[in-house]
Design a protein around this motif. Structure first.
Motif, mmCIF file in Angstrom:
data_model
loop_
_atom_site.group_PDB
_atom_site.id
_atom_site.type_symbol
_atom_site.label_atom_id
_atom_site.label_comp_id
_atom_site.label_asym_id
_atom_site.label_seq_id
_atom_site.Cartn_x
_atom_site.Cartn_y
_atom_site.Cartn_z
ATOM 1 N N ILE A 242 -3.717 3.951 -0.456
ATOM 2 C CA ILE A 242 -4.043 3.242 -1.692
ATOM 3 C C ILE A 242 -3.427 1.854 -1.645
ATOM 4 O O ILE A 242 -2.250 1.689 -1.312
ATOM 5 C CB ILE A 242 -3.488 4.005 -2.914
ATOM 6 N N LYS A 243 -4.232 0.845 -2.021
ATOM 7 C CA LYS A 243 -3.754 -0.534 -2.122
ATOM 8 C C LYS A 243 -3.981 -1.016 -3.545
ATOM 9 O O LYS A 243 -5.007 -0.731 -4.153
ATOM 10 C CB LYS A 243 -4.512 -1.435 -1.146
ATOM 11 N N TYR B 136 -9.006 2.080 -1.846
ATOM 12 C CA TYR B 136 -8.462 3.226 -1.132
ATOM 13 C C TYR B 136 -9.342 3.591 0.050
ATOM 14 O O TYR B 136 -10.525 3.268 0.099
ATOM 15 C CB TYR B 136 -8.328 4.434 -2.070
ATOM 16 N N ILE C 246 -4.749 9.840 1.894
ATOM 17 C CA ILE C 246 -5.331 8.685 1.218
ATOM 18 C C ILE C 246 -4.372 7.502 1.328
ATOM 19 O O ILE C 246 -3.155 7.665 1.200
ATOM 20 C CB ILE C 246 -5.651 8.998 -0.265
ATOM 21 N N ILE D 215 -7.320 -0.374 -7.942
ATOM 22 C CA ILE D 215 -6.930 0.032 -6.591
ATOM 23 C C ILE D 215 -8.137 0.005 -5.659
ATOM 24 O O ILE D 215 -9.283 0.105 -6.084
ATOM 25 C CB ILE D 215 -6.316 1.448 -6.562
ATOM 26 N N ASN E 32 0.698 5.493 1.056
ATOM 27 C CA ASN E 32 -0.017 6.562 1.727
ATOM 28 C C ASN E 32 0.416 7.901 1.136
ATOM 29 O O ASN E 32 1.604 8.152 0.945
ATOM 30 C CB ASN E 32 0.279 6.532 3.237
ATOM 31 N N SER F 39 0.844 -1.200 0.000
ATOM 32 C CA SER F 39 0.000 0.000 0.000
ATOM 33 C C SER F 39 0.879 1.250 0.000
ATOM 34 O O SER F 39 2.054 1.191 0.335
ATOM 35 C CB SER F 39 -0.934 -0.002 1.200
#
Length: 195
Positions: free
Chosen positions: A181-182, A165, A179, A163, A134, A132
């Motif tokens: 995000i993966k 998020y 945020i 993604i 950030n 992930s």
């Protein structure tokens, strides 16, 4: 508004008109209260036309405005402006050889800020595997208090295929200054944030 002159002629005659390279001028009184611009006459009927120009400061309705913006250089091609009051004004340029006058918009501002968003990472992010990333946002060159819920996020079409998020510090969906995000699968998408 934006005006365009149209000249229709069956005999090849040309219209005499006033022109300028700069028809919108901004004066930021916080930095300097003066500006300059130049006009010219296209297709003049005589060679010594420079002294025929007249200038007036008007509002958007064409009413003359006194004292807010001062013009020097009347009767020449070069015009110097000195601004005393914030607002939008027009410098109306006229010449006896031209059928139409030319209005140059002058925007006078003060204490203007050029705020911009700065992310904690660059403008391109690569997520490897299921890791992930950030991103934290800052609003730079902004003197007021930053309301983190005014950061608004939007995502390109099908972004949810690539993604997942979570957005933090906002009050509504897709708002906040942080945020996480993966990555889901290989591909790309675009994220846009505004304030």
């Amino acid at each position: 508004g934006y005006s365009v002159l149209i000249n229709c002629s069956s005999d090849g005659s040309t219209l005499t008109y006033i022109t300028t390279d700069e028809n919108i001028i901004t004066i930021n009184k916080s930095e300097e209260n003066t500006a300059e611009f130049a006009v010219d006459l296209m297709n003049p009927l005589v060679t010594n036309y420079e002294s025929g120009f007249t200038y007036a400061v008007v509002d958007e309705l064409g009413n003359e405005v006194n004292g807010a913006l001062i013009i020097s250089g009347a009767g020449s091609l070069n015009v110097s402006l000195t601004a005393y009051e914030v607002g939008n004004y027009y410098v109306r340029c006229s010449h006896p050889s031209a059928i139409y006058y030319l209005d140059v918009l002058v925007r006078v501002i003060e204490n203007a800020e050029t705020a911009y968003i700065e992310p904690s990472s660059g403008s391109q992010i690569t997520i490897h595997g299921n890791e992930s990333q950030n991103i934290t946002l800052s609003l730079m060159n902004y003197s007021k208090d930053v309301d983190t819920s005014l950061f608004s996020w939007s995502f390109s079409e099908n972004a949810d295929k690539y993604i997942s998020y979570e957005i933090y510090n906002g009050t509504e969906p897709n708002t906040g200054d942080n945020i996480l995000i993966k990555g889901i699968k290989t591909g790309s998408c675009k994220i846009t944030v505004s304030y």
